[in-house]
Design a protein around this motif. Structure first.
Motif, PDB file in Angstrom:
ATOM      1  N   ILE A  52       0.831  -1.208   0.000  1.00 23.01           N
ATOM      2  CA  ILE A  52       0.000   0.000   0.000  1.00 23.01           C
ATOM      3  C   ILE A  52       0.864   1.256   0.000  1.00 23.01           C
ATOM      4  N   LEU A  55       1.951   1.740  -3.535  1.00 20.67           N
ATOM      5  CA  LEU A  55       0.855   2.309  -4.330  1.00 20.67           C
ATOM      6  C   LEU A  55       0.718   3.809  -4.062  1.00 20.67           C
ATOM      7  N   GLY A  56       0.934   4.226  -2.820  1.00 22.71           N
ATOM      8  CA  GLY A  56       0.901   5.654  -2.508  1.00 22.71           C
ATOM      9  C   GLY A  56       1.996   6.428  -3.224  1.00 22.71           C
ATOM     10  N   SER A  61      -0.514   9.890  -3.702  1.00 24.71           N
ATOM     11  CA  SER A  61      -1.655  10.227  -2.864  1.00 24.71           C
ATOM     12  C   SER A  61      -1.310   9.929  -1.406  1.00 24.71           C
ATOM     13  N   TRP A  63      -3.502   9.387   0.994  1.00 23.78           N
ATOM     14  CA  TRP A  63      -4.475   8.488   1.618  1.00 23.78           C
ATOM     15  C   TRP A  63      -3.893   7.103   1.842  1.00 23.78           C
ATOM     16  N   TYR A  64      -3.037   6.673   0.952  1.00 23.00           N
ATOM     17  CA  TYR A  64      -2.444   5.348   1.069  1.00 23.00           C
ATOM     18  C   TYR A  64      -1.568   5.238   2.320  1.00 23.00           C
ATOM     19  N   TYR A  65      -0.913   6.315   2.690  1.00 22.08           N
ATOM     20  CA  TYR A  65      -0.053   6.300   3.868  1.00 22.08           C
ATOM     21  C   TYR A  65      -0.872   6.162   5.148  1.00 22.08           C
ATOM     22  N   ILE A  67      -3.775   4.623   5.353  1.00 19.33           N
ATOM     23  CA  ILE A  67      -4.240   3.235   5.367  1.00 19.33           C
ATOM     24  C   ILE A  67      -3.112   2.305   5.799  1.00 19.33           C
ATOM     25  N   ALA A  68      -1.903   2.557   5.323  1.00 17.42           N
ATOM     26  CA  ALA A  68      -0.758   1.727   5.716  1.00 17.42           C
ATOM     27  C   ALA A  68      -0.467   1.864   7.207  1.00 17.42           C
TER      28      ALA A  68
END
Length: 94
Positions: A52, A55-56, A61, A63-65, A67-68
């Motif tokens: 993830i 992907l960030g 983006s 937002w991925y951080y 979520i991670a």
């Protein structure tokens, strides 16, 4: 078509982390002992977290951080609870 080196590296890292997650899933289901399965689960959440984060980086983006970070927090708490359960047989002591 202008693709820079970071994009190639991110795609390669995503492939490696996804493959690592699949291998950890196999260890999770076919582990010989509960400790092997716990290690498979621990490595699987680390691979998912790194996937993830990659992907960030790729999609630029933030937002991925977030979520991670949540995956890391829940994974740590889950690993600690599972280790305590494997050690003592119960998570919450009376």
């Amino acid at each position: 078509m202008n693709i820079n080196l970071i994009t190639y590296a991110a795609h390669f890292a995503i492939l490696c982390f996804a493959l690592g997650t699949v291998i950890c899933t196999i260890r999770l289901f076919k582990g010989r002992s509960p400790q092997d399965r716990a290690w498979g689960l621990d490595a699987m959440y680390v691979n998912a977290m790194l996937l993830i984060i990659t992907l960030g980086i790729l999609f630029r983006s933030s937002w991925y951080y977030d979520i991670a970070l949540l995956i890391a927090l829940f994974g740590f708490a889950g690993t600690a609870a599972l280790a305590k359960f494997l050690l003592r047989g119960e998570v919450i002591e009376p």
